[in-house]
Design an enzyme around this catalytic site. Structure first.
Site, PDB file in Angstrom:
ATOM      1  N   LYS B  75       0.849  -1.205   0.000  1.00  0.00           N
ATOM      2  CA  LYS B  75       0.000   0.000   0.000  1.00  0.00           C
ATOM      3  C   LYS B  75       0.878   1.246   0.000  1.00  0.00           C
ATOM      4  CE  LYS B  75      -3.794   1.947   2.831  1.00  0.00           C
ATOM      5  NZ  LYS B  75      -4.617   1.674   4.033  1.00  0.00           N
ATOM      6  N   SER B 148      -9.447   1.551   3.471  1.00  0.00           N
ATOM      7  CA  SER B 148      -8.658   2.363   2.573  1.00  0.00           C
ATOM      8  C   SER B 148      -7.620   1.578   1.765  1.00  0.00           C
ATOM      9  CB  SER B 148      -7.929   3.442   3.370  1.00  0.00           C
ATOM     10  OG  SER B 148      -7.021   2.837   4.299  1.00  0.00           O
ATOM     11  N   SER B 172      -9.434  -0.966   7.691  1.00  0.00           N
ATOM     12  CA  SER B 172      -9.044  -0.657   6.317  1.00  0.00           C
ATOM     13  C   SER B 172      -8.380  -1.791   5.534  1.00  0.00           C
ATOM     14  CB  SER B 172      -8.104   0.554   6.301  1.00  0.00           C
ATOM     15  OG  SER B 172      -8.834   1.728   6.490  1.00  0.00           O
TER      16      SER B 172
END
Lengths: 65, 435
Positions: B75, B148, B172
């Site tokens: 990420k 996210s 997330s």
């Protein structure tokens, strides 16, 4: 607790608190900020509804000597 | 597609080539990943060089670990040497990073091949920066993939990498994993080191692992975690948590999964009275207060580079007063005691990961929304407890995946993973259509 105050008042307080941190919320952000503060106040209201006895009403926990 | 352990064996026996596998994953990242807006960077040159080095190690019979030659993604809020960390925001520093985050350094040390950085919601806070745009759900591009760690979930689902490292502050990793039909594991607080990761709320932030199977999550977890636990090998006592807010298709899939677990001989019983609402409220108060503190300096100098919605969300944290934050900490301890009582009578608890399958991005179609999603996931961040989601079925109406969440007590990471393996075995084969 003081969470029962008007959301507009809390928006004003949020703007003032941001200024104390040196951040000036833009005029254009006020509407978005108001919406966020309203949502956050709901969470804080739920938080204060959850009753936990305050420290003076209980035995203080900690390691024994 | 094979799994990490099997691919490692194929590499070792020279049946498969790390270079060929990595090139195939890079191709998928470019073709499918670009279409879904899953990546902020695809590291072609660096990945091929790393794959060639891995191939040499296997030819010499000296692989570094089970992850040697395995393509993975990270990420884009986790620093990687030589690559800028965008955090999905224009406000982030665009210079290439000088150092790897601890987890990235560990992956390199183990021989894993880093093929890309994945798109995300701006600073992992739940909103899309227009410069980066939304990640599309591969099952239906009109439907949300949540966040996210949205790019990580999409990348894993399409087979661009065997695993991805995400971050999880109130859900997330598990939220997008459930919506994309992959496995997402948030280990206990601190088990995957957050050093070198841009903070959101430091007392809630966790790293997590997304993959297509529990076995692959476990392979990455075992190689990268800072400590082990002893696991759990039954007999099982499983607690079932039900929520009033869930969509009927989620309720049905969840009940079917619970029924499958009963067939294994596990003692399954309903658990009530767990203070999820208080946990969520405390988690949100802490998140808002810690997020504005984390962003304070940058908001003073680069406020205009945030998207207006993210900027407002962060600024709202200034409405959390000291008394609110202190009360949230007290509630956190009270909730911790409540969960300790729960885990005195069960080894793991089972609950729907989310209240509904992925709704349409535009809010149309009469789908149930995901507004109450934090109610399902945030308690485990508040308390630092291990939790995993894995797919257990698809909506008969829309075909979108449905996730089951399993959470465990303090230090119960092994039990959570073992329980997830049992669910996976009972559920039967699950494939994402692209991998």
């Amino acid at each position: 607790m003081s969470r029962a105050l008007d959301p507009e008042d809390w928006l004003r307080r949020a703007v003032e608190a941001a200024r104390r941190m040196g951040i000036e919320p833009a005029e254009a952000d006020r509407e978005l900020l108001a919406a966020e503060v309203r949502g956050l106040l709901q969470a804080l209201a739920t938080l204060w509804e959850f009753h936990v006895p305050s420290a003076l009403s209980g035995w203080r926990e900690g390691p024994s000597p | 597609m094979t799994d990490i352990a099997r691919l490692h064996r194929l590499y070792a026996s020279r049946v498969a080539s790390p270079v060929a596998v990595v090139e195939r994953h890079l191709d998928r990242a470019h073709a499918l990943g670009t279409d879904l807006n899953a990546f902020t960077a695809i590291l072609d040159g660096e990945a091929v060089v790393a794959a060639e080095a891995s191939e040499r190690r296997y030819s010499e019979g000296r692989p570094l670990s089970i992850l040697d030659g395995i393509p993975v993604t990270v990420k884009d809020i986790v620093h990687m040497r030589g690559v800028p960390t965008t955090a999905g925001s224009r406000a982030a520093d665009r210079d290439p990073q000088a150092c790897d985050a601890a987890v990235v350094a560990r992956l390199r040390q183990l021989g894993a091949v880093l093929i890309g950085k994945t798109n995300l919601l701006e600073y992992a806070l739940g909103l899309v920066h227009p410069d980066f745009g939304p990640v599309r759900n591969p099952w239906d591009k009109e439907r949300t993939i949540g966040g996210s760690s949205s790019g990580s979930a999409a990348a894993v689902a399409i087979g661009a990498g065997f695993a991805s490292i995400g971050t999880d502050t109130l859900g997330s990793v598990r939220n997008p994993a459930a919506l994309a039909g992959v496995v997402g594991f948030k280990p206990s607080f601190g088990l995957l080191p957050v050093a070198g990761t841009i903070p959101l709320a430091p007392t809630l932030d966790h790293l997590g692992i997304l993959a297509r199977s529990v076995a692959d999550v476990q392979a990455v977890y075992r190689a990268t975690a800072t400590r082990r636990d002893r696991g759990h090998y039954g007999p099982w006592r499983m607690g079932v948590i039900t929520f009033a807010d869930v969509d009927p298709v989620v309720r049905d899939a969840f009940q079917s999964a619970v029924a499958l677990l009963r067939e294994t001989g596990a003692a399954v019983h309903e658990i009530g009275g767990v203070p999820f609402a208080a946990a969520t409220a405390a988690g949100l108060a802490i998140l808002y207060a810690e997020a504005i503190e984390a962003h304070r300096d940058q908001l003073q100098t680069r406020a205009e580079d945030y998207s207006p919605a993210t900027r407002a969300r962060i600024l709202a944290g200034s409405a959390v007063e000291g008394a609110d934050y202190a009360h949230a900490l007290v509630v956190r301890e009270s909730v911790r005691q409540a969960f300790r009582s729960v885990f005195a009578s069960c080894d793991v608890i089972l609950l729907p990961t989310l209240p509904a399958p992925a709704p349409r991005e535009d809010g149309g179609g009469g789908d149930r929304g995901l507004g109450s999603a934090p109610l399902h996931t945030s308690a485990f961040n508040l308390l630092g407890l291990p939790a995993i989601t894995l797919p257990i079925g698809r909506s008969p109406d829309t075909g979108m995946p449905i996730g089951l969440q399993i959470a465990g007590p303090e230090g119960g990471d092994g039990a959570v993973l073992r329980a997830a393996q049992i669910v996976e075995r009972q559920r039967g084969p699950w494939r994402t259509p692209w991998a």
